[in-house]
Write a protein that holds these residues in place. Structure first.
Motif, PDB file in Angstrom:
ATOM      1  N   ILE A 267      -4.894  -1.523  -7.937  1.00 21.24           N
ATOM      2  CA  ILE A 267      -5.401  -0.709  -7.947  1.00 21.24           C
ATOM      3  C   ILE A 267      -4.192   0.765  -7.432  1.00 21.24           C
ATOM      4  O   ILE A 267      -3.754   1.128  -6.597  1.00 21.24           O
ATOM      5  N   VAL A 268      -4.352   1.237  -8.907  1.00 17.54           N
ATOM      6  CA  VAL A 268      -2.598   2.096  -8.876  1.00 17.54           C
ATOM      7  C   VAL A 268      -2.868   4.004  -9.236  1.00 17.54           C
ATOM      8  O   VAL A 268      -3.900   4.164 -10.759  1.00 17.54           O
ATOM      9  N   PHE A 269      -2.452   4.562  -8.441  1.00 19.49           N
ATOM     10  CA  PHE A 269      -2.478   5.960  -9.205  1.00 19.49           C
ATOM     11  C   PHE A 269      -0.641   6.128  -9.480  1.00 19.49           C
ATOM     12  O   PHE A 269       0.473   5.828  -9.152  1.00 19.49           O
ATOM     13  N   LEU A 270      -1.220   6.801 -10.799  1.00 20.75           N
ATOM     14  CA  LEU A 270      -0.051   7.402 -11.368  1.00 20.75           C
ATOM     15  C   LEU A 270      -0.045   9.119 -11.150  1.00 20.75           C
ATOM     16  O   LEU A 270      -0.998   9.539 -11.219  1.00 20.75           O
ATOM     17  N   GLU A 271       1.457   9.211 -11.129  1.00 23.17           N
ATOM     18  CA  GLU A 271       1.658  10.702 -11.036  1.00 23.17           C
ATOM     19  C   GLU A 271       1.245  12.016 -12.399  1.00 23.17           C
ATOM     20  O   GLU A 271       1.740  10.483 -13.534  1.00 23.17           O
ATOM     21  N   GLY A 272       0.205  12.915 -12.126  1.00 23.86           N
ATOM     22  CA  GLY A 272       0.006  13.680 -13.287  1.00 23.86           C
ATOM     23  C   GLY A 272      -1.533  13.120 -13.550  1.00 23.86           C
ATOM     24  O   GLY A 272      -2.361  13.161 -14.843  1.00 23.86           O
ATOM     25  N   ILE A 273      -1.719  11.462 -12.997  1.00 25.50           N
ATOM     26  CA  ILE A 273      -3.874  11.670 -13.769  1.00 25.50           C
ATOM     27  C   ILE A 273      -4.061  11.253 -12.645  1.00 25.50           C
ATOM     28  O   ILE A 273      -3.628  10.291 -12.143  1.00 25.50           O
ATOM     29  N   GLU A 274      -5.291  12.151 -12.584  1.00 26.08           N
ATOM     30  CA  GLU A 274      -6.319  12.245 -11.151  1.00 26.08           C
ATOM     31  C   GLU A 274      -6.856  11.021 -11.237  1.00 26.08           C
ATOM     32  O   GLU A 274      -7.303  10.722 -10.077  1.00 26.08           O
ATOM     33  N   THR A 275      -7.314  10.448 -12.053  1.00 24.79           N
ATOM     34  CA  THR A 275      -7.754   9.022 -11.958  1.00 24.79           C
ATOM     35  C   THR A 275      -6.910   7.966 -11.486  1.00 24.79           C
ATOM     36  O   THR A 275      -6.277   7.416 -13.064  1.00 24.79           O
TER      37      THR A 275
ATOM     38  N   GLY B  38      -9.359  13.442  -2.855  1.00 26.64           N
ATOM     39  CA  GLY B  38      -8.195  12.397  -1.531  1.00 26.64           C
ATOM     40  C   GLY B  38      -7.429  11.587  -1.215  1.00 26.64           C
ATOM     41  O   GLY B  38      -6.750  11.446  -0.206  1.00 26.64           O
ATOM     42  N   ASP B  39      -7.970  10.809  -1.804  1.00 25.84           N
ATOM     43  CA  ASP B  39      -7.698   9.200  -1.678  1.00 25.84           C
ATOM     44  C   ASP B  39      -6.626   9.089  -2.863  1.00 25.84           C
ATOM     45  O   ASP B  39      -7.280   9.042  -3.896  1.00 25.84           O
ATOM     46  N   THR B  40      -5.161   8.983  -3.085  1.00 28.53           N
ATOM     47  CA  THR B  40      -3.997   8.552  -3.903  1.00 28.53           C
ATOM     48  C   THR B  40      -3.318   7.066  -3.230  1.00 28.53           C
ATOM     49  O   THR B  40      -1.960   7.336  -3.598  1.00 28.53           O
ATOM     50  N   THR B  41      -3.877   6.575  -3.044  1.00 27.45           N
ATOM     51  CA  THR B  41      -3.414   5.491  -2.428  1.00 27.45           C
ATOM     52  C   THR B  41      -3.288   4.181  -3.188  1.00 27.45           C
ATOM     53  O   THR B  41      -4.768   4.023  -4.016  1.00 27.45           O
ATOM     54  N   THR B  42      -2.303   4.341  -3.595  1.00 28.54           N
ATOM     55  CA  THR B  42      -2.111   2.389  -4.497  1.00 28.54           C
ATOM     56  C   THR B  42      -2.370   1.758  -3.763  1.00 28.54           C
ATOM     57  O   THR B  42      -1.290   1.488  -2.718  1.00 28.54           O
ATOM     58  N   ARG B  43      -2.381   0.370  -4.580  1.00 29.55           N
ATOM     59  CA  ARG B  43      -2.345  -1.220  -3.586  1.00 29.55           C
ATOM     60  C   ARG B  43      -2.265  -2.277  -4.790  1.00 29.55           C
ATOM     61  O   ARG B  43      -3.214  -2.092  -5.487  1.00 29.55           O
ATOM     62  N   ILE B  44      -1.406  -3.517  -4.369  1.00 26.82           N
ATOM     63  CA  ILE B  44      -1.001  -3.969  -5.357  1.00 26.82           C
ATOM     64  C   ILE B  44      -0.843  -5.540  -4.638  1.00 26.82           C
ATOM     65  O   ILE B  44      -0.337  -5.164  -3.455  1.00 26.82           O
ATOM     66  N   VAL B  45      -1.489  -6.925  -4.863  1.00 25.66           N
ATOM     67  CA  VAL B  45      -0.797  -7.888  -4.249  1.00 25.66           C
ATOM     68  C   VAL B  45      -0.971  -8.639  -5.929  1.00 25.66           C
ATOM     69  O   VAL B  45      -0.838  -8.739  -6.657  1.00 25.66           O
ATOM     70  N   VAL B  46       0.186  -9.952  -5.398  1.00 22.71           N
ATOM     71  CA  VAL B  46       0.860 -10.516  -5.912  1.00 22.71           C
ATOM     72  C   VAL B  46       0.837 -12.195  -5.491  1.00 22.71           C
ATOM     73  O   VAL B  46       1.722 -12.009  -4.648  1.00 22.71           O
TER      74      VAL B  46
ATOM     75  N   VAL C 209       1.348  -0.967  -0.171  1.00 25.51           N
ATOM     76  CA  VAL C 209       0.055   0.013   0.199  1.00 25.51           C
ATOM     77  C   VAL C 209       1.163   0.822   0.042  1.00 25.51           C
ATOM     78  O   VAL C 209       2.006   1.273   0.625  1.00 25.51           O
ATOM     79  N   LEU C 210       0.496   2.277  -0.748  1.00 24.79           N
ATOM     80  CA  LEU C 210       1.400   3.192  -0.549  1.00 24.79           C
ATOM     81  C   LEU C 210       0.331   4.807  -1.508  1.00 24.79           C
ATOM     82  O   LEU C 210      -0.839   4.590  -2.192  1.00 24.79           O
TER      83      LEU C 210
END
Length: 391
Positions: free
Chosen positions: A310-318, A341-349, A279-280
């Motif tokens: 669910i990934v947030f990238l810089e410069g992209i709001e969605t 206000g929630d920009t949390t990235t969540r990744i599972v492998v 979680v980032l």
């Protein structure tokens, strides 16, 4: 990996949902399917029944009752029948377009020996199927009576559990509640994100096996989050199981009356499955994310049972939802109407033949970018110049 843009409006989801129903031999797939098809709320379903061998014995158990039932009896879908699977689905879609048959979704019942990954890859790699169908979810039947030994003896069963979106416990009436709980604990260790429910309860409300995947154009933020992690434990998954009593045992504290606990025992097959999550809080640089994913796939792709996030990238709001099996990935889907206000990235492998620490070191590359530290080497033999790409 193709990066998603944020269009003014995401086009509606028109692709046909496909559900993969799997589970080892004798787990009760056909029994469940019969009940689902007979339920008045199920609607029109096209069923592809995959058999192993020349004679489809289980075909007698499938009640078509107006649904289109197709039996592939000359081999396994995930190996020799893969081409026939693509042609069969394409033929179904053509007949549907011509008005010869009517259905709203497809269910593929695999053999008990099937690895789900090649079937999912077929839907993604065939250009026609990719444009007209989407994986709606992987449902795995787990036999509580024979399941523990099945997991011990057959790695295919372990893979089926590890790749599921929903695991359904069958034959709960043949074992004690403590044994069910221990088996459930073992399955949770194999798959940290799948919902685990009682098959008998699902048969009464079949809509709960639809809409499992988070990779669809009409996905909501709540659905995507539910797809990433099972709900917090509230013991509801065991509701209705015979003999399960949540009230304290009045004899439990008396000497000589304490029942011996049933614990989950794990076999070497279980140890071959590893999972890790991250979680980032801050958005990632697109190059960092792409380099991490490309490196993971190129070095360990054949062992990746699934990677999703669910990934947030810089410069992209969605944010966007992504999902892959081995080397093959769905097109990422933007998550519109995400909470501000929630920009949390969540990744599972989830992977096989990779240790948990090895997976964690892979994700450490992404963590390092959040604290501006050099990224660690991930896999043995990986050159330092590769790690420099992460900073």
């Amino acid at each position: 990996m193709t990066k998603p843009q944020t269009p003014p409006q995401t086009p509606p989801e028109t692709r046909l949902p496909v559900t993969l129903l799997t589970g080892f031999l004798g787990a009760g797939k056909s029994t469940l399917l019969n009940k689902v098809l007979a339920h008045p709320d199920t609607g029109n379903v096209a069923v592809i029944v995959n058999e192993f061998g020349e004679v489809g014995l289980d075909n007698d158990l499938i009640e078509s009752s107006g649904d289109e039932v197709i039996l592939l009896s000359s081999g396994c879908i995930c190996c020799s029948m893969r081409g026939d699977l693509a042609n069969t689905i394409a033929d179904l879609l053509q007949r549907r377009e011509d008005g010869a048959i009517s259905f709203d979704r497809v269910v593929i019942e695999t053999t008990g020996l099937a690895d789900p990954a090649p079937i999912q890859q077929t839907l993604l790699m065939d250009h026609y199927l990719a444009a007209h169908t989407r994986m709606d979810g992987v449902v795995t039947l787990a036999d509580c009576a024979n399941g523990p030994k099945t997991l011990d003896d057959n790695f295919e069963a372990v893979s089926q559990a590890a790749t599921a979106d929903l695991i359904l416990l069958s034959k709960t009436d043949l074992v004690t509640a403590a044994e069910v709980a221990a088996f459930k604990t073992r399955l949770e260790g194999l798959n940290p994100t799948a919902r685990i429910e009682n098959a008998g309860e699902i048969a009464k409300a079949p809509a709960r096996i639809w809409g499992l995947s988070g990779v669809r154009r009409d996905v909501t933020s709540g659905d995507a989050l539910a797809w990433m992690a099972r709900p917090a434990p509230d013991t509801s998954a065991l509701a209705g199981l015979p003999g399960f009593d949540r009230t304290p045992d009045p004899l439990a504290n008396l000497s000589g009356f304490a029942p011996a606990p049933v614990t989950a025992e794990f076999s070497p097959h279980d140890a071959r499955i590893g999972s890790a999550s991250i979680v980032l809080e801050q958005p990632l640089k697109d190059a960092v994310f792409d380099n991490w994913l490309d490196t993971l796939i190129s070095l360990k792709g054949a062992d990746i049972l699934r990677v999703k996030g669910i990934v947030f990238l810089e410069g992209i709001e969605t944010p966007f939802v992504f999902h892959g099996v081995q080397h093959i990935f769905d097109l990422p889907v933007p998550l519109e109407n995400w909470p501000k206000g929630d920009t949390t990235t969540r990744i599972v492998v989830i992977a096989r033949d990779m240790s948990h620490p090895e997976l964690q070191r892979s994700l450490d590359m992404l963590r390092a970018t959040q604290v501006d530290k050099p990224a660690p080497a991930v896999f043995p033999g990986w050159q330092e110049r590769e790690a420099e790409n992460w900073t």
